[in-house]
Design a protein around this motif. Structure first.
Motif, PDB file in Angstrom:
ATOM      1  N   VAL A 173       0.854  -1.192   0.000  1.00 20.30           N
ATOM      2  CA  VAL A 173       0.000   0.000   0.000  1.00 20.30           C
ATOM      3  C   VAL A 173       0.888   1.239   0.000  1.00 20.30           C
ATOM      4  O   VAL A 173       0.628   2.202   0.706  1.00 20.30           O
ATOM      5  CB  VAL A 173      -0.976   0.013   1.200  1.00 20.30           C
ATOM      6  N   ASP A 174       1.933   1.157  -0.822  1.00 22.33           N
ATOM      7  CA  ASP A 174       2.896   2.257  -0.769  1.00 22.33           C
ATOM      8  C   ASP A 174       2.475   3.483  -1.572  1.00 22.33           C
ATOM      9  O   ASP A 174       3.206   4.454  -1.633  1.00 22.33           O
ATOM     10  CB  ASP A 174       4.322   1.794  -1.109  1.00 22.33           C
ATOM     11  N   SER A 175       1.276   3.474  -2.140  1.00 26.02           N
ATOM     12  CA  SER A 175       0.793   4.698  -2.792  1.00 26.02           C
ATOM     13  C   SER A 175       0.170   5.670  -1.788  1.00 26.02           C
ATOM     14  O   SER A 175      -0.006   6.844  -2.095  1.00 26.02           O
ATOM     15  CB  SER A 175      -0.225   4.365  -3.878  1.00 26.02           C
ATOM     16  N   PHE A 176      -0.165   5.184  -0.583  1.00 30.44           N
ATOM     17  CA  PHE A 176      -0.751   6.119   0.398  1.00 30.44           C
ATOM     18  C   PHE A 176      -0.259   5.950   1.825  1.00 30.44           C
ATOM     19  O   PHE A 176      -0.460   6.813   2.658  1.00 30.44           O
ATOM     20  CB  PHE A 176      -2.285   6.065   0.374  1.00 30.44           C
ATOM     21  N   LEU A 177       0.436   4.838   2.134  1.00 25.58           N
ATOM     22  CA  LEU A 177       0.763   4.599   3.546  1.00 25.58           C
ATOM     23  C   LEU A 177       2.249   4.528   3.879  1.00 25.58           C
ATOM     24  O   LEU A 177       2.675   5.112   4.862  1.00 25.58           O
ATOM     25  CB  LEU A 177       0.068   3.317   4.038  1.00 25.58           C
ATOM     26  N   ASN A 178       3.040   3.810   3.071  1.00 27.17           N
ATOM     27  CA  ASN A 178       4.418   3.659   3.532  1.00 27.17           C
ATOM     28  C   ASN A 178       5.535   3.920   2.522  1.00 27.17           C
ATOM     29  O   ASN A 178       6.655   3.453   2.703  1.00 27.17           O
ATOM     30  CB  ASN A 178       4.616   2.315   4.256  1.00 27.17           C
ATOM     31  N   HIS A 179       5.224   4.688   1.505  1.00 27.25           N
ATOM     32  CA  HIS A 179       6.317   5.234   0.672  1.00 27.25           C
ATOM     33  C   HIS A 179       5.850   6.622   0.204  1.00 27.25           C
ATOM     34  O   HIS A 179       6.393   7.632   0.597  1.00 27.25           O
ATOM     35  CB  HIS A 179       6.622   4.304  -0.496  1.00 27.25           C
ATOM     36  N   GLN A 180       4.772   6.622  -0.599  1.00 28.54           N
ATOM     37  CA  GLN A 180       4.036   7.872  -0.735  1.00 28.54           C
ATOM     38  C   GLN A 180       3.030   7.889   0.428  1.00 28.54           C
ATOM     39  O   GLN A 180       2.503   6.841   0.818  1.00 28.54           O
ATOM     40  CB  GLN A 180       3.311   7.916  -2.083  1.00 28.54           C
ATOM     41  N   ILE A 181       2.782   9.068   0.989  1.00 26.47           N
ATOM     42  CA  ILE A 181       1.862   9.177   2.127  1.00 26.47           C
ATOM     43  C   ILE A 181       0.780  10.192   1.805  1.00 26.47           C
ATOM     44  O   ILE A 181       1.074  11.333   1.454  1.00 26.47           O
ATOM     45  CB  ILE A 181       2.615   9.640   3.400  1.00 26.47           C
ATOM     46  N   ASP A 182      -0.461   9.768   1.900  1.00 26.57           N
ATOM     47  CA  ASP A 182      -1.585  10.681   1.718  1.00 26.57           C
ATOM     48  C   ASP A 182      -1.852  11.344   3.071  1.00 26.57           C
ATOM     49  O   ASP A 182      -2.451  10.736   3.966  1.00 26.57           O
ATOM     50  CB  ASP A 182      -2.799   9.884   1.235  1.00 26.57           C
ATOM     51  N   ALA A 183      -1.404  12.585   3.204  1.00 27.81           N
ATOM     52  CA  ALA A 183      -1.464  13.246   4.518  1.00 27.81           C
ATOM     53  C   ALA A 183      -2.901  13.436   4.998  1.00 27.81           C
ATOM     54  O   ALA A 183      -3.163  13.388   6.198  1.00 27.81           O
ATOM     55  CB  ALA A 183      -0.734  14.585   4.471  1.00 27.81           C
ATOM     56  N   SER A 184      -3.841  13.634   4.079  1.00 33.72           N
ATOM     57  CA  SER A 184      -5.212  13.864   4.553  1.00 33.72           C
ATOM     58  C   SER A 184      -5.855  12.549   5.008  1.00 33.72           C
ATOM     59  O   SER A 184      -6.594  12.524   5.991  1.00 33.72           O
ATOM     60  CB  SER A 184      -6.055  14.620   3.518  1.00 33.72           C
ATOM     61  N   LEU A 185      -5.537  11.436   4.338  1.00 28.95           N
ATOM     62  CA  LEU A 185      -5.997  10.133   4.840  1.00 28.95           C
ATOM     63  C   LEU A 185      -5.360   9.839   6.200  1.00 28.95           C
ATOM     64  O   LEU A 185      -6.027   9.383   7.133  1.00 28.95           O
ATOM     65  CB  LEU A 185      -5.640   9.014   3.845  1.00 28.95           C
ATOM     66  N   LEU A 186      -4.060  10.120   6.306  1.00 29.99           N
ATOM     67  CA  LEU A 186      -3.373   9.884   7.580  1.00 29.99           C
ATOM     68  C   LEU A 186      -3.977  10.728   8.700  1.00 29.99           C
ATOM     69  O   LEU A 186      -4.057  10.298   9.844  1.00 29.99           O
ATOM     70  CB  LEU A 186      -1.878  10.198   7.441  1.00 29.99           C
ATOM     71  N   ASP A 187      -4.413  11.923   8.343  1.00 31.89           N
ATOM     72  CA  ASP A 187      -5.039  12.778   9.345  1.00 31.89           C
ATOM     73  C   ASP A 187      -6.377  12.182   9.813  1.00 31.89           C
ATOM     74  O   ASP A 187      -6.699  12.215  11.003  1.00 31.89           O
ATOM     75  CB  ASP A 187      -5.232  14.187   8.772  1.00 31.89           C
ATOM     76  N   GLU A 188      -7.121  11.605   8.873  1.00 31.60           N
ATOM     77  CA  GLU A 188      -8.370  10.902   9.248  1.00 31.60           C
ATOM     78  C   GLU A 188      -8.071   9.704  10.147  1.00 31.60           C
ATOM     79  O   GLU A 188      -8.797   9.428  11.104  1.00 31.60           O
ATOM     80  CB  GLU A 188      -9.080  10.376   7.992  1.00 31.60           C
ATOM     81  N   ILE A 189      -6.998   8.986   9.808  1.00 33.49           N
ATOM     82  CA  ILE A 189      -6.581   7.829  10.609  1.00 33.49           C
ATOM     83  C   ILE A 189      -6.219   8.285  12.024  1.00 33.49           C
ATOM     84  O   ILE A 189      -6.637   7.678  13.017  1.00 33.49           O
ATOM     85  CB  ILE A 189      -5.387   7.113   9.915  1.00 33.49           C
ATOM     86  N   GLY A 190      -5.475   9.385  12.098  1.00 34.44           N
ATOM     87  CA  GLY A 190      -5.092   9.931  13.400  1.00 34.44           C
ATOM     88  C   GLY A 190      -6.301  10.339  14.226  1.00 34.44           C
ATOM     89  O   GLY A 190      -6.371  10.091  15.431  1.00 34.44           O
ATOM     90  N   SER A 191      -7.271  10.932  13.556  1.00 34.52           N
ATOM     91  CA  SER A 191      -8.493  11.353  14.226  1.00 34.52           C
ATOM     92  C   SER A 191      -9.275  10.138  14.747  1.00 34.52           C
ATOM     93  O   SER A 191      -9.837  10.155  15.851  1.00 34.52           O
ATOM     94  CB  SER A 191      -9.331  12.178  13.237  1.00 34.52           C
TER      95      SER A 191
END
Lengths: 190, 190
Positions: free
Chosen positions: B22-40
Protein backbone atom coordinates in the motif's frame (compact mmCIF):
# COMPACT_ATOMS: atom_id res chain seq x y z
CA UNK A 1 10.87 31.13 13.63
CA UNK A 2 11.00 32.32 17.25
CA UNK A 3 9.15 29.40 18.92
CA UNK A 4 11.62 27.01 17.33
CA UNK A 5 14.71 29.02 18.32
CA UNK A 6 13.46 29.19 21.91
CA UNK A 7 13.08 25.41 22.00
CA UNK A 8 16.56 24.94 20.52
CA UNK A 9 18.04 27.21 23.20
CA UNK A 10 16.16 25.69 26.14
CA UNK A 11 16.27 22.01 25.13
CA UNK A 12 19.15 21.63 22.66
CA UNK A 13 22.30 19.88 23.85
CA UNK A 14 25.51 21.15 22.32
CA UNK A 15 28.31 18.60 22.14
CA UNK A 16 31.65 20.09 21.12
CA UNK A 17 31.49 22.66 18.34
CA UNK A 18 29.55 20.55 15.85
CA UNK A 19 26.82 18.34 17.36
CA UNK A 20 23.44 19.79 18.31
CA UNK A 21 20.98 17.31 19.80
CA UNK A 22 17.32 18.29 19.71
CA UNK A 23 15.86 14.87 20.28
CA UNK A 24 13.40 16.09 22.91
CA UNK A 25 11.20 17.67 20.24
CA UNK A 26 12.46 16.96 16.71
CA UNK A 27 14.11 13.65 15.99
CA UNK A 28 13.45 11.07 18.70
CA UNK A 29 10.67 12.51 20.79
CA UNK A 30 8.49 14.68 18.51
CA UNK A 31 6.41 17.62 19.69
CA UNK A 32 3.50 17.29 17.27
CA UNK A 33 2.13 20.76 17.93
CA UNK A 34 5.52 22.41 17.29
CA UNK A 35 5.84 20.29 14.14
CA UNK A 36 2.42 21.48 13.06
CA UNK A 37 3.58 25.10 13.46
CA UNK A 38 6.69 24.25 11.44
CA UNK A 39 4.50 22.70 8.73
CA UNK A 40 2.29 25.76 8.68
CA UNK A 41 5.37 28.00 8.35
CA UNK A 42 6.75 26.05 5.36
CA UNK A 43 3.29 26.04 3.84
CA UNK A 44 3.09 29.87 4.06
CA UNK A 45 6.54 30.31 2.57
CA UNK A 46 5.92 28.01 -0.40
CA UNK A 47 2.19 28.51 -0.92
CA UNK A 48 2.61 30.29 -4.27
CA UNK A 49 4.97 27.69 -5.69
CA UNK A 50 2.31 25.30 -7.02
CA UNK A 51 3.86 22.40 -5.07
CA UNK A 52 2.51 18.98 -6.09
CA UNK A 53 4.66 16.79 -3.87
CA UNK A 54 6.80 16.93 -0.74
CA UNK A 55 9.96 14.83 -0.80
CA UNK A 56 12.01 13.81 2.23
CA UNK A 57 14.13 10.93 3.45
CA UNK A 58 13.40 8.54 6.29
CA UNK A 59 13.24 8.73 9.25
CA UNK A 60 13.20 12.15 10.98
CA UNK A 61 12.17 14.00 7.82
CA UNK A 62 8.84 12.15 7.73
CA UNK A 63 7.30 14.08 10.62
CA UNK A 64 8.29 17.44 9.10
CA UNK A 65 7.03 16.37 5.68
CA UNK A 66 3.66 15.07 6.91
CA UNK A 67 2.91 18.18 8.92
CA UNK A 68 3.80 20.39 5.94
CA UNK A 69 1.77 18.22 3.55
CA UNK A 70 -1.28 18.61 5.73
CA UNK A 71 -1.15 22.38 5.27
CA UNK A 72 -0.27 22.34 1.56
CA UNK A 73 -2.76 19.57 0.74
CA UNK A 74 -0.29 17.46 -1.28
CA UNK A 75 1.18 13.97 -0.80
CA UNK A 76 4.53 13.16 0.80
CA UNK A 77 7.06 10.79 -0.71
CA UNK A 78 9.87 9.62 1.52
CA UNK A 79 13.05 8.15 0.10
CA UNK A 80 13.96 4.81 1.64
CA UNK A 81 17.40 4.12 2.97
CA UNK A 82 17.58 0.35 2.86
CA UNK A 83 16.82 -2.33 0.36
CA UNK A 84 13.65 -4.15 1.41
CA UNK A 85 12.55 -7.50 0.01
CA UNK A 86 9.30 -6.04 -1.34
CA UNK A 87 10.82 -2.92 -2.89
CA UNK A 88 9.99 -1.95 -6.46
CA UNK A 89 12.62 -2.77 -9.03
CA UNK A 90 11.98 0.53 -10.77
CA UNK A 91 13.50 3.25 -8.63
CA UNK A 92 15.34 6.54 -8.80
CA UNK A 93 18.45 6.13 -6.70
CA UNK A 94 21.21 8.28 -5.27
CA UNK A 95 24.10 7.86 -2.83
CA UNK A 96 24.50 9.80 0.38
CA UNK A 97 27.40 9.92 2.82
CA UNK A 98 26.27 10.31 6.43
CA UNK A 99 28.74 11.98 8.80
CA UNK A 100 26.60 10.97 11.79
CA UNK A 101 26.70 7.32 10.83
CA UNK A 102 30.04 7.51 8.99
CA UNK A 103 28.93 5.47 6.04
CA UNK A 104 27.53 5.79 2.54
CA UNK A 105 23.99 4.59 1.99
CA UNK A 106 21.59 4.51 -0.93
CA UNK A 107 18.36 6.42 -1.01
CA UNK A 108 15.59 5.29 -3.34
CA UNK A 109 12.23 6.52 -4.60
CA UNK A 110 9.90 4.40 -6.69
CA UNK A 111 9.48 5.81 -10.22
CA UNK A 112 5.72 5.58 -9.67
CA UNK A 113 5.69 8.43 -7.18
CA UNK A 114 7.72 11.14 -8.88
CA UNK A 115 7.33 12.29 -12.45
CA UNK A 116 8.15 15.10 -14.90
CA UNK A 117 4.89 16.86 -14.06
CA UNK A 118 5.76 17.23 -10.38
CA UNK A 119 6.82 20.44 -8.67
CA UNK A 120 8.68 19.29 -5.59
CA UNK A 121 9.36 20.79 -2.17
CA UNK A 122 12.17 18.97 -0.36
CA UNK A 123 12.04 19.13 3.45
CA UNK A 124 14.30 17.76 6.16
CA UNK A 125 15.00 18.26 9.85
CA UNK A 126 18.71 19.22 9.56
CA UNK A 127 21.00 20.66 6.91
CA UNK A 128 24.74 20.41 7.55
CA UNK A 129 27.06 19.36 4.70
CA UNK A 130 23.97 18.93 2.53
CA UNK A 131 24.55 15.34 1.45
CA UNK A 132 20.97 14.13 2.05
CA UNK A 133 19.39 17.16 0.34
CA UNK A 134 21.75 16.84 -2.61
CA UNK A 135 20.80 13.18 -2.96
CA UNK A 136 17.13 14.17 -2.98
CA UNK A 137 17.76 16.92 -5.59
CA UNK A 138 19.56 14.30 -7.71
CA UNK A 139 16.40 12.14 -7.53
CA UNK A 140 14.15 15.11 -8.46
CA UNK A 141 16.38 15.72 -11.50
CA UNK A 142 16.36 12.04 -12.50
CA UNK A 143 12.56 12.19 -12.47
CA UNK A 144 12.62 15.28 -14.68
CA UNK A 145 10.51 17.02 -12.02
CA UNK A 146 11.03 20.65 -11.09
CA UNK A 147 12.40 21.73 -7.71
CA UNK A 148 10.39 24.46 -6.01
CA UNK A 149 12.73 24.74 -3.06
CA UNK A 150 14.10 23.23 0.10
CA UNK A 151 12.63 23.68 3.61
CA UNK A 152 14.94 22.93 6.53
CA UNK A 153 14.08 23.07 10.24
CA UNK A 154 17.64 23.66 11.53
CA UNK A 155 20.51 24.66 9.27
CA UNK A 156 24.07 24.50 10.58
CA UNK A 157 25.18 27.76 8.99
CA UNK A 158 28.82 27.06 9.77
CA UNK A 159 28.80 24.06 7.44
CA UNK A 160 28.82 24.16 3.66
CA UNK A 161 25.40 22.72 2.73
CA UNK A 162 23.27 25.87 2.85
CA UNK A 163 25.93 28.05 1.25
CA UNK A 164 26.29 25.64 -1.68
CA UNK A 165 22.54 25.37 -2.27
CA UNK A 166 22.09 29.18 -2.27
CA UNK A 167 25.07 29.54 -4.63
CA UNK A 168 23.36 27.12 -7.03
CA UNK A 169 20.25 29.30 -6.96
CA UNK A 170 18.13 26.84 -4.99
CA UNK A 171 15.43 28.54 -2.91
CA UNK A 172 16.36 27.47 0.62
CA UNK A 173 14.18 28.33 3.60
CA UNK A 174 15.72 27.40 6.96
CA UNK A 175 13.57 28.14 9.99
CA UNK A 176 16.59 28.45 12.28
CA UNK A 177 20.19 28.95 11.19
CA UNK A 178 22.84 28.17 13.78
CA UNK A 179 26.00 30.11 12.89
CA UNK A 180 28.14 28.90 15.73
CA UNK A 181 28.16 26.82 18.89
CA UNK A 182 30.74 28.27 21.28
CA UNK A 183 31.25 26.91 24.80
CA UNK A 184 27.82 25.26 24.66
CA UNK A 185 26.14 28.53 23.56
CA UNK A 186 24.13 28.67 20.36
CA UNK A 187 24.53 31.69 18.06
CA UNK A 188 21.69 32.14 15.55
CA UNK A 189 21.97 34.02 12.26
CA UNK A 190 19.71 37.08 12.51
CA UNK B 1 -12.73 2.50 8.67
CA UNK B 2 -14.45 2.60 5.28
CA UNK B 3 -12.28 5.26 3.56
CA UNK B 4 -9.21 3.22 4.40
CA UNK B 5 -10.68 -0.08 3.19
CA UNK B 6 -11.69 1.55 -0.09
CA UNK B 7 -8.13 2.79 -0.62
CA UNK B 8 -6.71 -0.66 0.20
CA UNK B 9 -9.04 -2.26 -2.37
CA UNK B 10 -8.45 0.29 -5.14
CA UNK B 11 -4.71 0.87 -4.64
CA UNK B 12 -3.35 -2.15 -2.75
CA UNK B 13 -1.20 -4.63 -4.66
CA UNK B 14 -1.53 -8.21 -3.52
CA UNK B 15 1.54 -10.37 -4.13
CA UNK B 16 0.95 -14.05 -3.47
CA UNK B 17 -1.12 -14.85 -0.39
CA UNK B 18 0.92 -12.81 2.06
CA UNK B 19 2.26 -9.49 0.73
CA UNK B 20 0.01 -6.43 0.54
CA UNK B 21 1.64 -3.31 -0.82
CA UNK B 22 0.00 0.00 0.00
CA UNK B 23 2.90 2.26 -0.77
CA UNK B 24 0.79 4.70 -2.79
CA UNK B 25 -0.75 6.12 0.40
CA UNK B 26 0.76 4.60 3.55
CA UNK B 27 4.42 3.66 3.53
CA UNK B 28 6.32 5.23 0.67
CA UNK B 29 4.04 7.87 -0.73
CA UNK B 30 1.86 9.18 2.13
CA UNK B 31 -1.58 10.68 1.72
CA UNK B 32 -1.46 13.25 4.52
CA UNK B 33 -5.21 13.86 4.55
CA UNK B 34 -6.00 10.13 4.84
CA UNK B 35 -3.37 9.88 7.58
CA UNK B 36 -5.04 12.78 9.35
CA UNK B 37 -8.37 10.90 9.25
CA UNK B 38 -6.58 7.83 10.61
CA UNK B 39 -5.09 9.93 13.40
CA UNK B 40 -8.49 11.35 14.23
CA UNK B 41 -9.98 7.83 14.35
CA UNK B 42 -7.32 6.56 16.78
CA UNK B 43 -7.78 9.71 18.84
CA UNK B 44 -11.54 9.07 19.16
CA UNK B 45 -11.02 5.44 20.11
CA UNK B 46 -8.44 6.17 22.81
CA UNK B 47 -9.59 9.59 23.99
CA UNK B 48 -10.68 8.35 27.44
CA UNK B 49 -7.46 6.45 28.10
CA UNK B 50 -5.48 9.41 29.52
CA UNK B 51 -2.68 8.81 26.97
CA UNK B 52 0.51 10.77 27.75
CA UNK B 53 2.70 9.47 24.94
CA UNK B 54 2.49 7.78 21.54
CA UNK B 55 5.17 5.21 20.81
CA UNK B 56 6.07 3.85 17.37
CA UNK B 57 9.09 2.61 15.45
CA UNK B 58 10.77 4.22 12.47
CA UNK B 59 10.08 4.72 9.64
CA UNK B 60 6.49 4.19 8.41
CA UNK B 61 5.03 4.38 11.90
CA UNK B 62 6.14 8.00 12.30
CA UNK B 63 3.50 9.44 9.97
CA UNK B 64 0.70 7.53 11.74
CA UNK B 65 2.04 8.54 15.15
CA UNK B 66 2.40 12.24 14.32
CA UNK B 67 -1.08 12.52 12.89
CA UNK B 68 -2.54 10.76 15.95
CA UNK B 69 -0.48 12.91 18.33
CA UNK B 70 -1.83 16.05 16.74
CA UNK B 71 -5.37 15.01 17.68
CA UNK B 72 -4.54 13.68 21.16
CA UNK B 73 -2.24 16.61 22.00
CA UNK B 74 0.62 14.45 23.29
CA UNK B 75 4.22 13.87 22.12
CA UNK B 76 5.43 11.03 19.91
CA UNK B 77 8.47 8.92 20.66
CA UNK B 78 9.79 6.78 17.85
CA UNK B 79 12.10 3.85 18.54
CA UNK B 80 15.26 3.93 16.44
CA UNK B 81 16.43 0.93 14.48
CA UNK B 82 20.10 1.60 14.03
CA UNK B 83 22.96 2.59 16.26
CA UNK B 84 23.90 6.22 15.55
CA UNK B 85 27.14 7.86 16.64
CA UNK B 86 25.30 10.47 18.70
CA UNK B 87 22.81 8.10 20.40
CA UNK B 88 22.30 8.24 24.14
CA UNK B 89 24.05 5.54 26.09
CA UNK B 90 21.02 5.20 28.34
CA UNK B 91 18.35 3.37 26.36
CA UNK B 92 15.57 0.82 26.65
CA UNK B 93 16.27 -1.79 24.03
CA UNK B 94 14.52 -4.77 22.46
CA UNK B 95 15.12 -7.14 19.56
CA UNK B 96 12.78 -7.54 16.60
CA UNK B 97 12.87 -10.05 13.77
CA UNK B 98 11.65 -8.59 10.47
CA UNK B 99 10.15 -11.03 7.98
CA UNK B 100 10.19 -8.37 5.27
CA UNK B 101 13.90 -7.75 5.69
CA UNK B 102 14.72 -11.25 6.97
CA UNK B 103 16.94 -10.10 9.77
CA UNK B 104 16.94 -9.28 13.47
CA UNK B 105 17.46 -5.66 14.44
CA UNK B 106 17.52 -3.72 17.67
CA UNK B 107 15.04 -1.02 18.54
CA UNK B 108 15.96 1.60 21.10
CA UNK B 109 14.28 4.38 23.04
CA UNK B 110 16.19 6.85 25.20
CA UNK B 111 15.32 6.48 28.89
CA UNK B 112 14.69 10.23 28.97
CA UNK B 113 11.51 9.94 26.90
CA UNK B 114 9.60 7.14 28.58
CA UNK B 115 9.00 6.79 32.30
CA UNK B 116 6.87 5.05 34.91
CA UNK B 117 4.33 7.88 34.86
CA UNK B 118 3.55 7.45 31.17
CA UNK B 119 0.40 5.94 29.75
CA UNK B 120 1.38 4.79 26.29
CA UNK B 121 -0.48 4.25 23.03
CA UNK B 122 1.56 2.19 20.56
CA UNK B 123 0.74 2.77 16.88
CA UNK B 124 2.10 1.26 13.67
CA UNK B 125 1.16 0.95 10.01
CA UNK B 126 1.03 -2.87 9.82
CA UNK B 127 0.53 -5.77 12.22
CA UNK B 128 1.43 -9.24 10.95
CA UNK B 129 3.39 -11.60 13.22
CA UNK B 130 3.53 -8.80 15.78
CA UNK B 131 7.28 -8.72 16.28
CA UNK B 132 7.63 -4.90 16.12
CA UNK B 133 4.67 -4.27 18.45
CA UNK B 134 5.94 -6.87 20.91
CA UNK B 135 9.34 -5.17 20.92
CA UNK B 136 7.63 -1.86 21.68
CA UNK B 137 5.55 -3.43 24.47
CA UNK B 138 8.78 -4.84 25.91
CA UNK B 139 10.18 -1.29 25.97
CA UNK B 140 7.02 0.09 27.65
CA UNK B 141 7.39 -2.60 30.33
CA UNK B 142 11.10 -1.88 30.82
CA UNK B 143 10.17 1.77 31.44
CA UNK B 144 7.55 0.71 34.00
CA UNK B 145 5.02 2.70 31.96
CA UNK B 146 1.45 1.51 31.44
CA UNK B 147 0.15 0.37 28.07
CA UNK B 148 -3.19 1.92 27.10
CA UNK B 149 -3.46 -0.01 23.87
CA UNK B 150 -2.25 -0.58 20.34
CA UNK B 151 -3.55 1.18 17.22
CA UNK B 152 -2.82 -0.47 13.88
CA UNK B 153 -3.74 0.81 10.42
CA UNK B 154 -3.79 -2.58 8.65
CA UNK B 155 -3.82 -5.90 10.51
CA UNK B 156 -3.14 -9.11 8.65
CA UNK B 157 -5.80 -11.12 10.44
CA UNK B 158 -4.50 -14.39 8.99
CA UNK B 159 -1.24 -14.00 10.88
CA UNK B 160 -0.71 -14.53 14.58
CA UNK B 161 0.13 -11.01 15.87
CA UNK B 162 -3.37 -9.68 16.50
CA UNK B 163 -4.66 -12.94 17.92
CA UNK B 164 -1.77 -13.12 20.40
CA UNK B 165 -2.20 -9.52 21.56
CA UNK B 166 -5.95 -9.95 22.13
CA UNK B 167 -5.30 -13.23 24.00
CA UNK B 168 -2.93 -11.33 26.32
CA UNK B 169 -5.67 -8.81 27.06
CA UNK B 170 -4.07 -5.94 25.14
CA UNK B 171 -6.59 -3.47 23.78
CA UNK B 172 -5.95 -3.65 20.03
CA UNK B 173 -7.72 -1.34 17.59
CA UNK B 174 -7.05 -2.17 13.93
CA UNK B 175 -8.70 0.13 11.40
CA UNK B 176 -8.76 -2.56 8.71
CA UNK B 177 -8.32 -6.29 9.26
CA UNK B 178 -7.46 -8.34 6.19
CA UNK B 179 -8.53 -11.93 6.80
CA UNK B 180 -7.39 -13.36 3.51
CA UNK B 181 -5.91 -12.51 0.15
CA UNK B 182 -7.17 -15.01 -2.41
CA UNK B 183 -6.32 -14.74 -6.13
CA UNK B 184 -5.42 -11.08 -5.65
CA UNK B 185 -8.73 -10.33 -3.85
CA UNK B 186 -8.74 -8.84 -0.38
CA UNK B 187 -11.18 -10.21 2.20
CA UNK B 188 -11.80 -7.90 5.18
CA UNK B 189 -13.04 -9.01 8.57
CA UNK B 190 -16.48 -7.48 9.12
Amino acid sequence: METLKRRIVTEGKVIGSNILKVDSFLNHQIDASLLDEIGSEFSSKFQNERITKILTVEASGIAVACMTARHLGVPVVFAKKTEAANQDAEVFQSEVYSFTRQKTYKIRVSRKYLSAGDRVLIVDDFLAAGRAVNGLIDIVEQAGASLAGVGIVIEKGFQQGGKDLRARGVRLESLAIVDAMIDGKIVFRT
